[in-house]
Design an enzyme around this catalytic site. Structure first.
Site, PDB file in Angstrom:
ATOM      1  N   ASP A  68      59.639   2.145 -89.670  1.00 39.11           N
ATOM      2  CA  ASP A  68      59.329   3.541 -89.379  1.00 39.11           C
ATOM      3  C   ASP A  68      58.048   3.872 -90.137  1.00 39.11           C
ATOM      4  O   ASP A  68      58.047   3.952 -91.370  1.00 39.11           O
ATOM      5  CB  ASP A  68      60.475   4.440 -89.840  1.00 39.11           C
ATOM      6  CG  ASP A  68      60.254   5.907 -89.491  1.00 39.11           C
ATOM      7  OD1 ASP A  68      59.122   6.276 -89.102  1.00 39.11           O
ATOM      8  OD2 ASP A  68      61.209   6.700 -89.610  1.00 39.11           O
ATOM      9  N   VAL A  69      56.949   4.063 -89.423  1.00 38.56           N
ATOM     10  CA  VAL A  69      55.653   4.250 -90.086  1.00 38.56           C
ATOM     11  C   VAL A  69      55.571   5.573 -90.833  1.00 38.56           C
ATOM     12  O   VAL A  69      54.644   5.778 -91.620  1.00 38.56           O
ATOM     13  CB  VAL A  69      54.478   4.133 -89.091  1.00 38.56           C
ATOM     14  CG1 VAL A  69      54.425   2.750 -88.460  1.00 38.56           C
ATOM     15  CG2 VAL A  69      54.536   5.229 -88.036  1.00 38.56           C
ATOM     16  N   SER A  75      42.252   9.618 -79.693  1.00 40.28           N
ATOM     17  CA  SER A  75      42.426  10.222 -78.376  1.00 40.28           C
ATOM     18  C   SER A  75      41.283  11.186 -78.101  1.00 40.28           C
ATOM     19  O   SER A  75      40.704  11.759 -79.038  1.00 40.28           O
ATOM     20  CB  SER A  75      43.757  10.975 -78.331  1.00 40.28           C
ATOM     21  OG  SER A  75      43.877  11.732 -77.147  1.00 40.28           O
ATOM     22  N   TYR A  79      50.756  16.815 -81.281  1.00 36.94           N
ATOM     23  CA  TYR A  79      50.001  15.578 -81.059  1.00 36.94           C
ATOM     24  C   TYR A  79      48.507  15.807 -81.282  1.00 36.94           C
ATOM     25  O   TYR A  79      47.842  15.032 -81.978  1.00 36.94           O
ATOM     26  CB  TYR A  79      50.272  15.069 -79.644  1.00 36.94           C
ATOM     27  CG  TYR A  79      49.568  13.788 -79.301  1.00 36.94           C
ATOM     28  CD1 TYR A  79      50.060  12.566 -79.739  1.00 36.94           C
ATOM     29  CD2 TYR A  79      48.420  13.793 -78.511  1.00 36.94           C
ATOM     30  CE1 TYR A  79      49.420  11.375 -79.422  1.00 36.94           C
ATOM     31  CE2 TYR A  79      47.769  12.616 -78.188  1.00 36.94           C
ATOM     32  CZ  TYR A  79      48.278  11.404 -78.638  1.00 36.94           C
ATOM     33  OH  TYR A  79      47.630  10.231 -78.324  1.00 36.94           O
ATOM     34  N   LYS A 139      46.076  14.043 -84.120  1.00 35.93           N
ATOM     35  CA  LYS A 139      44.912  13.224 -83.775  1.00 35.93           C
ATOM     36  C   LYS A 139      43.620  13.810 -84.357  1.00 35.93           C
ATOM     37  O   LYS A 139      42.720  13.067 -84.755  1.00 35.93           O
ATOM     38  CB  LYS A 139      44.802  13.084 -82.252  1.00 35.93           C
ATOM     39  CG  LYS A 139      45.887  12.220 -81.635  1.00 35.93           C
ATOM     40  CD  LYS A 139      45.834  10.783 -82.137  1.00 35.93           C
ATOM     41  CE  LYS A 139      46.823   9.893 -81.424  1.00 35.93           C
ATOM     42  NZ  LYS A 139      46.814   8.506 -81.941  1.00 35.93           N
TER      43      LYS A 139
END
Length: 334
Positions: free
Chosen positions: A64-65, A143, A156, A160
């Site tokens: 699990d990062v 992204s 998200y 990013k």
């Protein structure tokens, strides 16, 4: 680094599915030793078989990062079993498709911990090993949404953006100390991955990437290229270029346009979300682990933009040759 990946040691986070799994394939085809980090055991085992069938050596490590200690333990195991790490690719991500005011604090925190802090922890573990050797490359899978945020993906997009800021800061520090360790980013367009099947969603209809959509093998090749060329960052696909460049020119227009179109364009209009839809925000969804998502028919398997971006000397030569030819024709006409 040179262009030969034979026997180089590579770590890929988020390797159980999507772009991460495709990245593992790209390195395996060149004979690399690939450490596969993700939570899902079945996805990791499937990725291991694919890496080995393509000619690489695989080491799956359930990780699990969002847990810094787990990432560091994985890095220790990689170097113990495969050797010194040459390339570290931070690809793991988690998301919530929902309007901002419908996201719980715990959901936002988890998406941020995986997508942003996972990259922070991976970068830290990589640098602990690369800096003393003065060798290695870290590739952040970014992204277009790190430049141009869109509705329904605040967690998200925020992660990013943060990843891009952290990476730019680290790059300046490496340059200051004249380190040969390199850090780079590959900014993705819309990609056909399981993200849209297993990302947590509070939307009435099934989430989808905004066209143009690309197959994950396209950004995977960009990551491989970035790992072996000292490029600051690479933009992948026409959609990413339009989003990033367009936002630099007229961000106010992008705000207006996305407010009008961004809700509908991110949902499959004839596919309601099942009430029992599983998601991988806190636990892996083993049966959805795959390289491709459900949008194969709409996804492009080639990107002329990326080819031109990764073959700049050829493109420059062609442009110079074309200009010389045009000048010669003009002179002859006179």
């Amino acid at each position: 680094m040179g262009s030969n990946a034979k026997n180089e040691v590579v770590v890929v986070t988020g390797a159980a599915g999507g772009v991460g799994r495709a990245i593992a394939h790209a390195f395996a085809k060149r004979g690399a030793h690939v450490a596969l980090l993700a939570r899902g055991h079945k996805g990791l085992e499937a990725a291991r078989g694919e890496v080995e069938s393509l000619g690489g050596r695989a080491l799956p490590i359930p990780t699990d990062v969002a847990d810094a200690d787990a990432v560091e333990a994985a890095a220790e195991r990689v170097e113990r079993e495969l050797g010194p790490i040459d390339v570290w690719v931070n690809d793991a991500m988690a998301t919530v498709f929902a309007p901002f005011d419908e996201i719980d604090p715990g959901e936002f925190k988890r998406a941020t911990e995986v997508t942003y802090l996972g990259a922070v922890y991976g970068t830290m573990s990589a640098l602990r090993r690369m800096l003393p050797r003065d060798h290695g490359t870290i590739v952040q899978v970014g992204s277009a949404l790190s430049y141009r945020a869109i509705p329904l993906q605040a967690a998200y997009c925020g992660a990013k953006f943060a990843m891009r800021g952290m990476t730019d800061s680290v790059r300046t520090e490496l340059l200051h100390r004249k380190s040969r360790v390199w850090i780079t980013s590959v900014h993705l367009p819309a990609v056909n991955t399981p993200q849209f099947n297993w990302g947590r969603s509070k939307l009435p209809k099934h989430p989808q990437p905004v066209p143009p959509i690309y197959q994950p093998e396209i950004p995977a090749e960009a990551v491989y290229h970035a790992a072996h060329r000292r490029r600051r960052e690479i933009w992948v696909g026409k959609g990413a270029v339009q989003a990033i460049a367009g936002n630099k020119i007229a961000p106010w227009f992008a705000d207006w346009y996305l407010a009008r179109t961004g809700f509908k364009s991110q949902q499959v209009q004839d596919m309601p979300v099942r009430p029992d839809r599983p998601d991988n925000l806190f636990e892996p969804v083993e049966h959805e682990a795959a390289t491709h998502g459900i949008f194969d028919e709409q996804a492009q398997s080639r990107s002329p933009q990326l080819w031109a971006n990764t073959h700049r000397p050829l493109v420059a030569g062609a442009l110079v040759g074309g200009a010389a030819l045009a000048a010669a024709v003009l002179r002859a006409g006179r």
